[in-house]
Write a protein that holds these residues in place. Structure first.
Motif, short mmCIF file in Angstrom:
data_model
loop_
_atom_site.label_atom_id
_atom_site.label_comp_id
_atom_site.label_asym_id
_atom_site.label_seq_id
_atom_site.Cartn_x
_atom_site.Cartn_y
_atom_site.Cartn_z
N UNK A 1 0.84 -1.20 0.00
CA UNK A 1 0.00 0.00 0.00
C UNK A 1 0.87 1.25 0.00
N UNK A 2 0.76 2.04 -1.05
CA UNK A 2 1.44 3.32 -1.12
C UNK A 2 0.44 4.45 -0.96
N UNK A 3 0.93 5.65 -0.75
CA UNK A 3 0.06 6.82 -0.60
C UNK A 3 0.48 7.91 -1.57
N UNK A 4 -0.46 8.76 -1.90
CA UNK A 4 -0.15 9.88 -2.80
C UNK A 4 -1.09 11.04 -2.53
N UNK A 5 -0.59 12.22 -2.77
CA UNK A 5 -1.40 13.42 -2.62
C UNK A 5 -0.73 14.53 -3.40
N UNK A 6 -1.31 15.71 -3.35
CA UNK A 6 -0.72 16.87 -4.00
C UNK A 6 -0.60 17.99 -2.96
N UNK A 7 0.29 18.92 -3.22
CA UNK A 7 0.47 20.06 -2.31
C UNK A 7 -0.59 21.12 -2.62
N UNK B 1 6.03 0.47 -2.59
CA UNK B 1 5.13 1.30 -1.78
C UNK B 1 5.91 2.48 -1.23
N UNK B 2 5.34 3.66 -1.33
CA UNK B 2 5.99 4.86 -0.82
C UNK B 2 4.98 5.98 -0.73
N UNK B 3 5.47 7.21 -0.69
CA UNK B 3 4.57 8.36 -0.60
C UNK B 3 4.95 9.38 -1.66
N UNK B 4 3.98 9.84 -2.41
CA UNK B 4 4.17 10.87 -3.43
C UNK B 4 3.39 12.09 -3.01
N UNK B 5 4.04 13.25 -3.07
CA UNK B 5 3.39 14.49 -2.62
C UNK B 5 3.91 15.63 -3.48
N UNK B 6 3.26 15.87 -4.62
CA UNK B 6 3.77 16.83 -5.59
C UNK B 6 3.02 18.15 -5.59
#
Length: 346
Positions: free
Chosen positions: A128-134, A276-281
């Protein structure tokens, strides 16, 4: 004769296995999407589905097959839908709302060979990875514009749920607002829903009645923009360009482009190098962008906002820089301290 029959059988079996292997290799990757609202909401879900479609176009239907389920309530219903997608053989599943976090983790434990990506969450697992935007970067810039454009010094904000992501956006907007107009204030009405056009419009009209001459939103329909258009005040849309719903009212908005992320993540699974990691662009990553500016915004303000956008992109500007105090006067970010690369809210 028996030896010949055995050789023939062996050849046929090898050919059959080879055909099965080729069929398996040519089988497209199945990718599922779980949406909290309808694809026609013109906001959050529409933006995610646009990203899905662009990913599909980029990678090709011979490599990727997609499925989406829309208007899935957060909670038990989400768990059921996510599990069904996993049972149907989806290799990668994107769950696109904060309230899907725990259901995603629960189903992921039951399907360790399926990859899951959860939007806006903070809990991860091996699959399970996570992602979002700034989002807050665009929020800050809309605050700067509001500070210049307001005449009543009262800004209305239609909020969905008081969760970290939403509170963070309101804080960033307020900091941008007060950076150019210290006397301005923000009034928030919570509707406890992501998508409810009637409630969103009612909240916007209530805020306008209280003196707000600009409306911002963290909800998914264009109803607040439409209310602003009808009442003769300004508004900021969200997620997608909502100009068409209020051509006079819509000043701009913080847009989110998920297409690059969905393409890159799906390609990583195809290439068997997904982790799996976290993306936050934000602006720098091309995940956040601003909608077209309304001609009513003075050119000097647009230039200021574009300069601030460049500073956010290259890291020169830190939005959550102390001293920052809460409404009760308590210090949340001390002088000389900056919240960088953090999803903490204040």
């Amino acid at each position: 004769m028996k030896k010949l029959l055995k050789q023939t059988a062996a050849i046929l079996m090898t050919a059959a296995l080879s055909s099965l292997a080729m069929a398996s290799a040519e089988k497209p990757l199945k990718v599922g999407f779980v949406y909290v609202g309808p694809v026609g909401d013109a906001g959050w879900t529409f933006g995610h589905d646009e990203g899905r479609r662009e990913m599909l176009e980029s990678l090709g239907e011979e490599k990727v097959e997609t499925t989406f389920v829309e208007s899935v309530a957060e909670g038990a219903d989400a768990e059921r839908v996510i599990r069904t997608l996993a049972q149907q053989g989806h290799d990668l599943i994107f769950t696109t709302s904060f309230g899907y976090m725990n259901p995603t983790l629960k189903v992921a434990k039951q399907f360790p060979n399926v990859k899951f990506q959860h939007a806006t969450g903070y809990k991860r697992a091996k699959n399970v990875g996570t992602y979002s935007a700034r989002f807050y970067e665009g929020r800050y810039l809309t605050g700067v514009i509001a500070g210049h454009m307001t005449k009543s010094n009262t800004i209305g904000y239609v909020g969905s749920f008081p969760i970290p992501e939403v509170v963070q956006g309101i804080n960033a907007f307020t900091l941008g607002l007060r950076s150019v107009n210290p006397d301005a204030k923000v009034k928030v009405v919570w509707i406890n829903s992501w998508y409810d056009p009637a409630k969103e419009r009612e909240a916007a009209e209530s805020l306008i009645a209280q003196g707000a001459d600009i409306i911002n939103q963290h909800t998914d329909s264009p109803a607040p923009v439409q209310a602003a258009q009808d009442k003769g005040v300004y508004a900021f849309g969200y997620d997608t360009d909502m100009t068409r719903f209020g051509p006079d009212a819509h000043l701009t908005g913080s847009l989110v482009d998920w297409s690059g992320y969905y393409t890159d993540t799906t390609k990583a699974v195809l290439d068997k190098n997904w982790k799996a990691g976290d993306v936050w662009g934000g602006f720098a990553a091309g995940m956040i962008e601003m909608a077209p500016y309304n001609k009513a915004i003075p050119e000097s303000v647009v230039k200021q906002v574009e300069a601030l956008k460049a500073e956010l992109s290259n890291g020169e500007l830190a939005i959550f820089q102390g001293p920052i105090k809460a409404q009760d006067g308590s210090v949340k970010v001390a002088a000389g301290t900056t919240l960088l690369n953090s999803r903490l809210t204040i």
